[in-house]
Write an enzyme that holds these catalytic residues in place. Structure first.
Site, PDB file in Angstrom:
ATOM      1  CG  ASP A 140      -1.935   0.960   1.052  1.00 21.82           C
ATOM      2  OD1 ASP A 140      -2.272   1.551   0.039  1.00 21.82           O
ATOM      3  OD2 ASP A 140      -2.469   1.379   2.452  1.00 21.82           O
ATOM      4  CG  HIS A 141      -0.417   4.987   0.475  1.00 24.06           C
ATOM      5  ND1 HIS A 141      -0.755   5.995  -0.388  1.00 24.06           N
ATOM      6  CD2 HIS A 141      -1.401   4.585   1.401  1.00 24.06           C
ATOM      7  CE1 HIS A 141      -2.067   6.228   0.202  1.00 24.06           C
ATOM      8  NE2 HIS A 141      -2.479   5.329   1.133  1.00 24.06           N
ATOM      9  N   GLY A 154      -8.559   6.197   2.788  1.00 22.61           N
ATOM     10  CA  GLY A 154      -9.125   6.819   3.938  1.00 22.61           C
ATOM     11  C   GLY A 154     -10.604   6.232   4.366  1.00 22.61           C
ATOM     12  CB  SER A 161     -11.095   4.556   9.202  1.00 21.91           C
ATOM     13  OG  SER A 161     -10.202   3.605   8.931  1.00 21.91           O
ATOM     14  CB  THR A 172      -7.594   4.709  11.311  1.00 22.83           C
ATOM     15  OG1 THR A 172      -6.692   5.361  10.331  1.00 22.83           O
ATOM     16  CG2 THR A 172      -7.723   5.434  12.476  1.00 22.83           C
TER      17      THR A 172
HETATM   18  P1  13P Z   1      -7.653   4.834   7.123  1.00 24.86           P
HETATM   19  O1  13P Z   1      -6.613   4.600   7.937  1.00 24.86           O
HETATM   20  O2  13P Z   1      -8.227   6.375   7.122  1.00 24.86           O
HETATM   21  O3  13P Z   1      -8.547   3.871   7.141  1.00 24.86           O
HETATM   22  O4  13P Z   1      -7.220   4.861   5.559  1.00 24.86           O
HETATM   23  C1  13P Z   1      -6.209   3.492   5.090  1.00 24.86           C
HETATM   24  C2  13P Z   1      -5.823   3.804   3.737  1.00 24.86           C
HETATM   25  O5  13P Z   1      -6.575   4.524   3.020  1.00 24.86           O
HETATM   26  C3  13P Z   1      -4.498   2.842   3.465  1.00 24.86           C
HETATM   27  O6  13P Z   1      -4.112   3.331   2.319  1.00 24.86           O
END
Ligand code: 13P
Length: 275
Positions: free
Chosen positions: A81-82, A203, A205, A227
């Site tokens: 991820d990322h 994002g 969460s 999160t």
């Molecule tokens: P949150 O931590 O806000 O759920 O985002 C996770 C995310 O987008 C990981 O790439």
């Protein structure tokens, strides 16, 4: 079974639902997600933050995820991820990821295109597809948000890079929202129309359920949860009796906390019962 990004997102595209992508950190979070996926008959993405590939943790975590994926009766995709750069992506290949994300969204447009295209070519040589990001999805602590992803730029980006999935900036941020976000659902539909590609929402969460559902109707096919999975795990850790010191026994409740969290998201995203 271990599957790639294109294969798992094609399932979501065909069924008009979204695959939950959970950020996992250790054996227990992997176990919780896996128990949920098996029980709910849901395809799932387990993803690991790039910094664990930078700092070394992914070397130990990867065999755990691969063991889970290979023994699973549902499709499991193992994703970085990322991905921060070429070093992390090369490690993802070496540690057995079945899919990669390169995040060059903070770069200038042309640099984002150049690096992403390069990673798409490297990944193709390894039999894998790539998630790219256009429109930088920042943190809830940032003072302002970048400009939301522009549909015609997304079309150009997809054509030039060859990504198989596109993360977009449409109103979300990473972390715990101070007030609920307001997603630009119309924009998601427009980007979908322009690119005809599975779109990714970062994002996840704290996004209100009705906005999650609307985003999927508009074309989102992968939603990331980091999160809230951490809190599902950690909140339970603090509730377990300190009389239990054998770590495997202590971890039973936190694993269940993660499982219960993952179940609710699999149901919300429409992934439950799809295998
Ligand atoms: P949150 O931590 O806000 O759920 O985002 C996770 C995310 O987008 C990981 O790439």
């Amino acid at each position: 079974m271990l599957v790639g990004l294109k294969e798992i997102l094609a399932m979501a595209e065909e069924g008009s639902y979204a695959i939950p992508a959970f950020n996992v950190y250790n054996m227990e979070t992997v176990m919780g997600v896996m128990q949920a996926a098996e029980e709910k008959r849901a395809p799932v993405i387990m993803q690991v933050y790039s910094r664990l590939f930078t700092q070394g943790g992914a070397k130990f975590l990867a065999p755990v995820i691969l063991t889970a994926a290979h023994s699973a009766s549902v499709p499991v995709c193992f994703h970085i991820d990322h991905g921060a750069g070429k070093n992390e992506i090369m490690r993802a290949f070496r540690y057995g990821c079945s899919s990669v994300m390169i995040d060059a969204s903070a770069m200038e447009y042309e640099d984002n295109v150049r690096l992403t295209k390069e990673i798409v070519e490297l990944a193709a040589a390894n039999g894998m597809e790539v998630e790219g990001e256009l429109g930088h999805v920042g943190s809830v602590n940032d003072s302002s948000m970048d400009e939301f992803t522009v549909p015609k730029d997304a079309k150009d980006y997809v054509e030039k890079t060859g990504v198989a999935a596109l993360a977009v900036l449409v109103g979300t941020a990473h972390g715990r929202y101070k007030k609920p976000p307001k997603l630009d659902i119309r924009r998601i539909a427009d980007i979908k129309g322009a690119t005809n590609l599975p779109l990714v929402l970062h994002g996840g969460s704290g996004i209100p359920d009705e906005q999650i559902v609307a985003s999927i109707e508009a074309g989102i096919r992968k939603i990331n949860f980091g999160t809230d999975l951490c809190y599902a795990f950690l909140d339970t850790v603090f509730e377990v009796s300190r009389d239990i010191y054998a770590i495997d026994l202590f971890m039973k409740e936190p694993i269940a906390g993660v499982k219960n969290f993952a179940v609710t998201k699999m149901e919300l995203l429409g992934a439950a019962g799809k295998v």
